[in-house]
Design a protein around this motif. Structure first.
Motif, PDB file in Angstrom:
ATOM      1  N   MET A  99      -7.304  -6.543  -4.287  1.00 19.89           N
ATOM      2  CA  MET A  99      -6.103  -6.576  -4.950  1.00 19.89           C
ATOM      3  C   MET A  99      -5.468  -7.781  -5.007  1.00 19.89           C
ATOM      4  N   GLY A 100      -6.348  -8.671  -4.565  1.00 22.89           N
ATOM      5  CA  GLY A 100      -5.716 -10.200  -4.433  1.00 22.89           C
ATOM      6  C   GLY A 100      -6.272 -11.330  -4.957  1.00 22.89           C
ATOM      7  N   CYS A 101      -7.789 -11.159  -5.627  1.00 20.83           N
ATOM      8  CA  CYS A 101      -8.302 -12.379  -6.151  1.00 20.83           C
ATOM      9  C   CYS A 101      -7.483 -13.002  -7.408  1.00 20.83           C
ATOM     10  N   HIS A 109      -9.025  -9.153 -16.789  1.00 18.22           N
ATOM     11  CA  HIS A 109      -9.973  -7.785 -16.898  1.00 18.22           C
ATOM     12  C   HIS A 109      -9.568  -6.590 -16.215  1.00 18.22           C
ATOM     13  N   GLY A 110      -8.110  -6.911 -15.357  1.00 14.15           N
ATOM     14  CA  GLY A 110      -7.527  -5.866 -14.761  1.00 14.15           C
ATOM     15  C   GLY A 110      -8.183  -5.778 -13.142  1.00 14.15           C
ATOM     16  N   ARG A 111      -9.070  -6.738 -12.771  1.00 12.31           N
ATOM     17  CA  ARG A 111      -9.643  -6.759 -11.479  1.00 12.31           C
ATOM     18  C   ARG A 111      -8.822  -7.475 -10.637  1.00 12.31           C
ATOM     19  N   GLY A 112      -9.167  -7.463  -9.253  1.00 13.76           N
ATOM     20  CA  GLY A 112      -8.275  -8.304  -8.315  1.00 13.76           C
ATOM     21  C   GLY A 112      -6.778  -8.035  -8.286  1.00 13.76           C
ATOM     22  N   ALA A 113      -6.146  -9.239  -8.236  1.00 12.69           N
ATOM     23  CA  ALA A 113      -4.488  -9.225  -8.364  1.00 12.69           C
ATOM     24  C   ALA A 113      -4.278  -8.196  -9.581  1.00 12.69           C
ATOM     25  N   GLY A 114      -4.927  -8.237 -10.514  1.00 14.47           N
ATOM     26  CA  GLY A 114      -4.579  -7.585 -12.043  1.00 14.47           C
ATOM     27  C   GLY A 114      -4.406  -6.095 -11.560  1.00 14.47           C
ATOM     28  N   GLU A 132     -12.405  12.692  -2.523  1.00  9.98           N
ATOM     29  CA  GLU A 132     -13.913  12.486  -2.553  1.00  9.98           C
ATOM     30  C   GLU A 132     -14.645  11.597  -1.468  1.00  9.98           C
ATOM     31  N   TYR A 133     -13.599  10.954  -0.833  1.00 12.29           N
ATOM     32  CA  TYR A 133     -14.210   9.923   0.139  1.00 12.29           C
ATOM     33  C   TYR A 133     -13.449   9.767   1.510  1.00 12.29           C
ATOM     34  N   GLY A 134     -13.131  10.911   2.110  1.00 19.66           N
ATOM     35  CA  GLY A 134     -12.871  11.105   3.253  1.00 19.66           C
ATOM     36  C   GLY A 134     -13.737  10.831   4.247  1.00 19.66           C
ATOM     37  N   ASP A 135     -15.048  10.531   4.180  1.00 21.07           N
ATOM     38  CA  ASP A 135     -15.788  10.065   5.225  1.00 21.07           C
ATOM     39  C   ASP A 135     -15.756   8.356   5.035  1.00 21.07           C
ATOM     40  N   LEU A 136     -15.244   7.728   4.220  1.00 22.49           N
ATOM     41  CA  LEU A 136     -14.905   6.455   4.206  1.00 22.49           C
ATOM     42  C   LEU A 136     -13.327   5.998   4.740  1.00 22.49           C
ATOM     43  N   SER A 137     -13.473   4.818   5.586  1.00 22.67           N
ATOM     44  CA  SER A 137     -12.071   4.070   5.814  1.00 22.67           C
ATOM     45  C   SER A 137     -11.846   2.891   4.987  1.00 22.67           C
ATOM     46  N   PHE A 138     -10.691   3.166   4.557  1.00 23.77           N
ATOM     47  CA  PHE A 138     -10.283   1.799   3.564  1.00 23.77           C
ATOM     48  C   PHE A 138      -9.004   1.067   4.154  1.00 23.77           C
ATOM     49  N   SER A 139      -9.012  -0.156   3.645  1.00 20.57           N
ATOM     50  CA  SER A 139      -8.101  -1.317   3.965  1.00 20.57           C
ATOM     51  C   SER A 139      -7.906  -1.830   2.524  1.00 20.57           C
ATOM     52  N   ALA A 140      -6.795  -2.559   2.186  1.00 27.10           N
ATOM     53  CA  ALA A 140      -6.696  -3.204   1.075  1.00 27.10           C
ATOM     54  C   ALA A 140      -6.200  -4.722   1.436  1.00 27.10           C
ATOM     55  N   LYS A 141      -6.565  -5.644   0.518  1.00 29.66           N
ATOM     56  CA  LYS A 141      -6.124  -7.200   0.275  1.00 29.66           C
ATOM     57  C   LYS A 141      -5.247  -7.340  -0.652  1.00 29.66           C
ATOM     58  N   MET A 142      -4.184  -7.853  -0.743  1.00 31.51           N
ATOM     59  CA  MET A 142      -3.340  -7.994  -2.006  1.00 31.51           C
ATOM     60  C   MET A 142      -2.431  -9.431  -1.984  1.00 31.51           C
ATOM     61  N   ARG A 143      -2.128  -9.647  -3.264  1.00 31.58           N
ATOM     62  CA  ARG A 143      -1.214 -10.710  -3.486  1.00 31.58           C
ATOM     63  C   ARG A 143       0.234 -10.140  -3.655  1.00 31.58           C
ATOM     64  N   LEU A 144       1.369 -10.764  -3.773  1.00 30.88           N
ATOM     65  CA  LEU A 144       2.486 -10.238  -4.246  1.00 30.88           C
ATOM     66  C   LEU A 144       2.648  -9.761  -5.556  1.00 30.88           C
ATOM     67  N   ARG A 172       1.549 -15.207  -2.031  1.00 32.30           N
ATOM     68  CA  ARG A 172       1.608 -15.936  -3.314  1.00 32.30           C
ATOM     69  C   ARG A 172       1.135 -14.997  -4.302  1.00 32.30           C
ATOM     70  N   THR A 173       1.546 -15.505  -5.601  1.00 31.51           N
ATOM     71  CA  THR A 173       1.085 -14.703  -6.918  1.00 31.51           C
ATOM     72  C   THR A 173      -0.314 -15.326  -7.321  1.00 31.51           C
ATOM     73  N   ALA A 174      -0.722 -14.525  -7.957  1.00 24.70           N
ATOM     74  CA  ALA A 174      -2.140 -15.062  -8.451  1.00 24.70           C
ATOM     75  C   ALA A 174      -2.114 -16.137  -9.320  1.00 24.70           C
ATOM     76  N   ARG A 175      -1.067 -16.347 -10.153  1.00 20.11           N
ATOM     77  CA  ARG A 175      -1.154 -17.720 -10.858  1.00 20.11           C
ATOM     78  C   ARG A 175      -0.862 -18.691 -10.155  1.00 20.11           C
TER      79      ARG A 175
END
Length: 231
Positions: A99-101, A109-114, A132-144, A172-175
């Motif tokens: 969530m930070g590209c 196109h709404g991906r990454g920081a979008g 549906e994905y209780g068997d997967l463990s998730f993390s997230a990477k984001m911008r502000l 940082r922001t994506a911009r």
């Protein structure tokens, strides 16, 4: 979730650089017990299917012996499911949500920081992970945010409902791409508002800067380093 009192160092994903061969030799020469995990450059859907080179990355023999976290980038719940299913097939039980590209075509196109402004999609992701994905463990990477450094607030309210291992924040922001001021006051607010352990990412190029982050923000659970590992 990761223990908040267990400080971790992660290798950040960089397109075209942190490939299986680089990860293998970095781990052999420098990694060992110092790098908690390596993250793949983001996996994406292209022409209706998960890119084959991303799948080859996951299945490379060079991944043996190190902890690898597949990172995914998506713009809708269909892409999210396709990528998670591919991770399952490859035998992995972890995934990191990009969530930070800041790359403009991805953000446009709404991906990454979008994703930060697409609260409805985040709610869908939260529901699908639970159902549906209780068997997967998730993390997230984001911008502000994309344009402003306070856009994280609504997104974080939803992310706090997802059982994440941790959340990596580049203040940082994506911009801004990869230069300009770091909004450390906003980072401190994210740290205080997050229900998950927070990993710091951004402009760490010297070992002593890790100590500076730990001292200034004692609640930080770790750091993620990208370009600094190459320098």
């Amino acid at each position: 979730m990761e223990e908040k009192n267990s400080f971790m160092i992660f290798s950040a994903p960089i397109q075209g650089l942190t490939d299986p061969v680089w990860r293998h030799f970095h781990h052999q020469v420098y990694g060992g017990g110092s790098v908690a995990a390596y993250h793949t450059p983001f996996m994406r859907v292209e022409r209706g299917e998960v890119r084959r080179r991303d799948v080859r990355d996951l299945k490379s023999e060079f991944n043996q012996g190190l902890t690898l976290v597949p990172q995914i980038i998506f713009r809708d719940i269909k892409e999210f499911r396709m990528l998670c299913d591919e991770i399952r097939i490859a035998g992995y039980s972890v995934a990191d949500m990009n969530m930070g590209c800041p790359f403009p075509p991805q953000v446009h196109h709404g991906r990454g920081a979008g994703i930060l402004g697409n609260i409805e999609l985040l709610r869908e992701v939260s529901a699908v992970i639970t159902a549906e994905y209780g068997d997967l463990s998730f993390s997230a990477k984001m911008r502000l945010g994309v344009e402003c450094p306070d856009e994280w607030r609504d997104a974080l309210a939803v992310l706090n409902t997802i059982p994440l291992r941790h959340m990596t924040v580049h203040p940082r922001t994506a911009r801004q791409q990869y230069s300009g001021d770091l909004f450390m006051d906003e980072f401190a607010m994210v740290l205080g508002a997050s229900a998950h352990p927070v990993i710091y990412n951004g402009d760490i190029v010297r070992p002593e800067q890790i100590d500076e982050v730990m001292s200034a923000y004692p609640g930080v659970a770790g750091v993620m380093i990208g370009r600094g590992l190459f320098s």
